[in-house]
Enzyme design. Structure first.
Site, PDB file in Angstrom:
ATOM      1  N   GLY A  31      15.864  33.753  47.515  1.00 23.18           N
ATOM      2  CA  GLY A  31      16.104  34.883  46.836  1.00 23.18           C
ATOM      3  C   GLY A  31      16.432  35.968  47.614  1.00 23.18           C
ATOM      4  O   GLY A  31      15.911  35.942  49.074  1.00 23.18           O
ATOM      5  N   GLN A  36      17.773  44.691  50.334  1.00 18.72           N
ATOM      6  CA  GLN A  36      17.497  44.105  51.570  1.00 18.72           C
ATOM      7  C   GLN A  36      18.542  43.937  52.528  1.00 18.72           C
ATOM      8  O   GLN A  36      18.517  43.976  53.688  1.00 18.72           O
ATOM      9  CB  GLN A  36      16.927  42.609  51.286  1.00 18.72           C
ATOM     10  CG  GLN A  36      15.764  42.384  50.666  1.00 18.72           C
ATOM     11  CD  GLN A  36      15.248  41.102  50.507  1.00 18.72           C
ATOM     12  OE1 GLN A  36      15.300  40.511  49.366  1.00 18.72           O
ATOM     13  NE2 GLN A  36      14.569  40.359  51.470  1.00 18.72           N
ATOM     14  N   CYS A  76       9.246  36.638  53.183  1.00 19.56           N
ATOM     15  CA  CYS A  76      10.369  37.443  52.758  1.00 19.56           C
ATOM     16  C   CYS A  76      11.373  37.625  53.975  1.00 19.56           C
ATOM     17  O   CYS A  76      11.000  37.602  55.027  1.00 19.56           O
ATOM     18  CB  CYS A  76       9.707  38.888  52.390  1.00 19.56           C
ATOM     19  SG  CYS A  76      10.934  39.874  51.916  1.00 19.56           S
ATOM     20  N   LEU A  77      12.758  37.413  53.763  1.00 18.81           N
ATOM     21  CA  LEU A  77      13.654  37.584  54.697  1.00 18.81           C
ATOM     22  C   LEU A  77      13.421  39.047  55.355  1.00 18.81           C
ATOM     23  O   LEU A  77      14.056  39.165  56.352  1.00 18.81           O
ATOM     24  CB  LEU A  77      14.962  37.485  54.259  1.00 18.81           C
ATOM     25  CG  LEU A  77      15.344  36.070  53.512  1.00 18.81           C
ATOM     26  CD1 LEU A  77      16.670  35.998  52.840  1.00 18.81           C
ATOM     27  CD2 LEU A  77      15.167  34.787  54.554  1.00 18.81           C
ATOM     28  N   HIS A 118       8.991  38.818  42.807  1.00 15.15           N
ATOM     29  CA  HIS A 118       9.191  39.315  44.276  1.00 15.15           C
ATOM     30  C   HIS A 118      10.292  39.929  44.403  1.00 15.15           C
ATOM     31  O   HIS A 118      10.430  40.871  45.040  1.00 15.15           O
ATOM     32  CB  HIS A 118       9.215  37.923  45.293  1.00 15.15           C
ATOM     33  CG  HIS A 118       9.592  38.057  46.701  1.00 15.15           C
ATOM     34  ND1 HIS A 118       8.282  37.905  47.645  1.00 15.15           N
ATOM     35  CD2 HIS A 118      10.605  38.902  47.348  1.00 15.15           C
ATOM     36  CE1 HIS A 118       9.031  38.281  48.792  1.00 15.15           C
ATOM     37  NE2 HIS A 118      10.105  38.888  48.757  1.00 15.15           N
ATOM     38  N   GLU A 119      11.438  39.402  43.727  1.00 16.36           N
ATOM     39  CA  GLU A 119      12.860  40.233  43.859  1.00 16.36           C
ATOM     40  C   GLU A 119      12.972  41.383  42.892  1.00 16.36           C
ATOM     41  O   GLU A 119      13.237  42.373  43.483  1.00 16.36           O
ATOM     42  CB  GLU A 119      14.011  39.185  43.280  1.00 16.36           C
ATOM     43  CG  GLU A 119      14.016  37.938  44.080  1.00 16.36           C
ATOM     44  CD  GLU A 119      14.077  38.116  45.715  1.00 16.36           C
ATOM     45  OE1 GLU A 119      14.703  39.228  46.122  1.00 16.36           O
ATOM     46  OE2 GLU A 119      13.700  37.348  46.378  1.00 16.36           O
ATOM     47  N   HIS A 122      11.353  44.192  44.936  1.00 12.07           N
ATOM     48  CA  HIS A 122      12.312  44.836  45.954  1.00 12.07           C
ATOM     49  C   HIS A 122      13.136  46.045  45.303  1.00 12.07           C
ATOM     50  O   HIS A 122      13.245  46.993  46.050  1.00 12.07           O
ATOM     51  CB  HIS A 122      13.337  43.810  46.558  1.00 12.07           C
ATOM     52  CG  HIS A 122      12.710  42.766  47.693  1.00 12.07           C
ATOM     53  ND1 HIS A 122      12.399  43.465  48.969  1.00 12.07           N
ATOM     54  CD2 HIS A 122      12.382  41.596  47.691  1.00 12.07           C
ATOM     55  CE1 HIS A 122      12.080  42.390  49.569  1.00 12.07           C
ATOM     56  NE2 HIS A 122      12.145  41.194  49.058  1.00 12.07           N
TER      57      HIS A 122
HETATM   58 ZN    ZN Z   1      11.605  39.469  49.847  1.00 14.29          ZN
END
Ligand code: ZN
Length: 157
Positions: A31, A36, A76-77, A118-119, A122
């Site tokens: 995701g 991000q 998480c990225l 999670h998204e 963000h």
């Molecule tokens: Zn993330």
């Protein structure tokens, strides 16, 4: 910071979504949310299956309902090398808009439900570690500082 809603699906938005899908695969993620990659827009892409062609693109998502409880180890990225167990809802229903500008509703459970939450976080300016108790957040912060200063890297051959 909360991301701005997407008013209309323009060529730029479609291009951004394509770039985000590529970035998600490049980084081996499941995701990715627009903030991000420095875009303050209510837009995320997700694909827990990691199977090409099955990615979903959601604009202006709203969690309509959430129920149950599931604890999954998340990463998480935006926070490389940090993995923490996070308690979330087990099932969610999400509404929003798709890339053709049509309304969309997703009913999810399992990993998809976790990814969607999670998204959406963000887009609200929240990272998964914000769900941790304060003492574990401190631990994560210290561990990241440790990694950044290369202490671990320096000790490797
Ligand atoms: Zn993330």
């Amino acid at each position: 910071m909360k991301a701005r809603p997407v008013d209309a699906v323009t060529q730029d938005i479609r291009r951004l979504a394509r770039d985000m899908i590529d970035t998600m695969y490049d980084r081996d993620g499941i995701g990715l949310a627009a903030p991000q990659i420095g875009q303050s827009l209510q837009l995320f892409v997700a694909n827990p299956s990691q199977e090409r062609g099955r990615e979903m693109v959601v604009l202006n998502p709203v969690v309509e309902s959430a129920s149950g409880r599931a604890t999954v180890t998340e990463g998480c990225l935006s926070l490389p090398n940090v993995w923490q167990r996070i308690a979330r809802a087990a099932r969610v229903r999400l509404s929003g808009m798709d890339l053709s500008g049509q309304p969309l509703t997703i009913e999810a459970e399992g990993l998809l439900a976790i990814v969607l939450q999670h998204e959406v976080d963000h887009l609200q300016g929240c990272l998964f570690v914000d769900h941790l108790p304060w003492f574990r957040r401190l631990w994560v912060r210290d561990a990241r500082r440790f990694l950044r200063h290369g202490v671990l890297r320096g000790s490797q051959p």
